[in-house]
Design an enzyme around this catalytic site. Sequence first.
Site, mmCIF file in Angstrom:
data_model
loop_
_atom_site.group_PDB
_atom_site.id
_atom_site.type_symbol
_atom_site.label_atom_id
_atom_site.label_comp_id
_atom_site.label_asym_id
_atom_site.label_seq_id
_atom_site.Cartn_x
_atom_site.Cartn_y
_atom_site.Cartn_z
ATOM 1 N N ASP A 80 -6.163 -39.620 -34.313
ATOM 2 C CA ASP A 80 -5.238 -40.306 -35.227
ATOM 3 C C ASP A 80 -4.030 -39.388 -35.404
ATOM 4 O OD1 ASP A 80 -3.805 -41.294 -37.352
ATOM 5 O OD2 ASP A 80 -5.561 -41.788 -38.571
ATOM 6 N N GLU A 88 0.757 -65.467 -32.236
ATOM 7 C CA GLU A 88 -0.633 -65.017 -32.058
ATOM 8 C C GLU A 88 -0.981 -64.963 -30.574
ATOM 9 O OE1 GLU A 88 -3.375 -67.176 -34.472
ATOM 10 O OE2 GLU A 88 -2.367 -66.584 -36.309
ATOM 11 N N THR A 108 0.578 -44.495 -37.012
ATOM 12 C CA THR A 108 1.631 -45.285 -37.633
ATOM 13 C C THR A 108 2.905 -45.023 -36.836
ATOM 14 O OG1 THR A 108 2.034 -43.453 -39.157
ATOM 15 C CG2 THR A 108 0.664 -45.261 -39.970
ATOM 16 N N ARG A 122 7.833 -49.358 -40.620
ATOM 17 C CA ARG A 122 6.448 -49.299 -41.102
ATOM 18 C C ARG A 122 5.598 -50.143 -40.180
ATOM 19 N NH1 ARG A 122 6.017 -47.232 -46.502
ATOM 20 N NH2 ARG A 122 3.779 -47.611 -46.390
ATOM 21 N N TYR A 136 6.032 -66.944 -35.198
ATOM 22 C CA TYR A 136 4.592 -66.702 -35.022
ATOM 23 C C TYR A 136 4.265 -66.525 -33.548
ATOM 24 C CZ TYR A 136 1.751 -66.568 -39.147
ATOM 25 O OH TYR A 136 1.125 -66.139 -40.279
ATOM 26 N N LYS A 160 6.312 -42.262 -39.619
ATOM 27 C CA LYS A 160 6.318 -40.919 -40.215
ATOM 28 C C LYS A 160 7.245 -40.048 -39.366
ATOM 29 C CE LYS A 160 1.867 -41.504 -42.505
ATOM 30 N NZ LYS A 160 1.001 -42.550 -41.947
HETATM 31 N N1 DSN Z 1 -0.259 -42.383 -47.041
HETATM 32 C C1 DSN Z 1 -0.236 -41.588 -45.852
HETATM 33 C C2 DSN Z 1 0.122 -40.201 -46.153
HETATM 34 O O1 DSN Z 1 0.891 -39.991 -47.068
HETATM 35 O O2 DSN Z 1 -0.327 -39.282 -45.479
HETATM 36 C C3 DSN Z 1 -1.507 -41.677 -45.163
HETATM 37 O O3 DSN Z 1 -1.929 -42.994 -45.110
#
Ligand code: DSN
Length: 418
Positions: A198, A54, A224, A233, A52, A227
């Site tokens: 974003d 924080e 994120t 993740r 932890y 991707k």
């Molecule tokens: N779930 C993601 C996507 O597939 O684009 C977006 O949050």
Amino acid sequence: MFDALRSADPDIAALIESESRRQVRTLRLIASENYASAAVQEAVGSALANKYSEGYGGRRYYQGQQYIDQVEALAIDRIKAVFGAEHVNVQPYSGSPANLAVYFAFASPGDPVMGLGLPHGGHLTHGWNVNVSGKWFDAHQYPVERDSELLDMAAMRRIAREVRPKILFAGITAYPRVVDWDAFREVADEVGAILVADIAHISGLVAAGLHPSPVPVADVVTSTTHKTFRGPRGGMILCREEHARAIDRAIFPGLQGGPHNNTTAGIAVAAREAAQPSFREYAQRVVDSARALGEALVERGFRLVTGGTDNHMLIVDTMHRGVPGKPVAQALERAGMVCNYNSIPFDPRKPFDPSGIRIGTAAMASRGIGAEHMTRLADWVDQVVAASDDTSVEERVRGEVEEFLIDFPAPGLEGVTP
Ligand code: DSN
């Protein structure tokens, strides 16, 4: 693999092994998915998950942070270097909490905010009505143009002038073209909005210099990390120094508790990987193969939203071939190719049974599959759609896909027997 797990919990071990085999044996075409490297996975599966922390480096609410502080500092420094950012927060649990933190930092419930409509390629968290961002704020959505299907910048400007949003989101989850950050900046300046880019889908392309970077342009950049960036993740927020305190306080203590230190380590590893020349080659393969696949699909009678792609994804209007997206996605999965069904702009059909599919090339590119293989892939898609649920065609294509994939090991899953 998984010796301890297999003996302690054979049910979960078997499911993980089956999922790993599925990821190895199929062509993964979901635009938001990828293969994190074995190194990233080891960091995520490490003892850092037990801790932890924080707070932030040097200012934590728990003792025992001598290594965690170093891990988080490395992640921050590497992300700063990759993106040229002034300030970085790597604690968001994922993209949605990162975006929620932005609302918390810069707006109050009821304030006007703006984003691209979900059915036009935006994200739930950009103010869509079923999301907290749409329920708690006075959210307004801009569209894409009906004819070109490109972002309708004139409408965006007009709506912004009318509603004077506190926050203007520029960003996409289902839009295959370059986003003009400077044009958004102009509007944000004119109406006094915080501009948020974003880049969850395209952060790997931005890191590789294959999509213009919003980092010097926007007030805040959210993403994120899993991707096209190909990390664990997780989420991250990059911002100008002047917003650092607001963003950090919005994440902790505003929105989250302890950061997931194992994920932070995975982000650090991914950032190191993103700084290598091989990452640039991977990203180039991503965009080259998306373009090649788009051309090959058009030659086979499919229609692409906006007519093509500049990034890693294609939005394919399957109704142009007379079949809605959902049955196409289901048939493709039976044939070993996994994508998602997707609305197209101004879709007359419902989101759960829409007119198109979305295809992404990042996971394929991570396996070394590139533009030169795309006519083969387009042929498979064409044959499956033309066969209209003929299971013998689906079975034959599935066999061909599996045989093809043997030559392209999946990063992080090298030890998995197909
Ligand atoms: N779930 C993601 C996507 O597939 O684009 C977006 O949050």
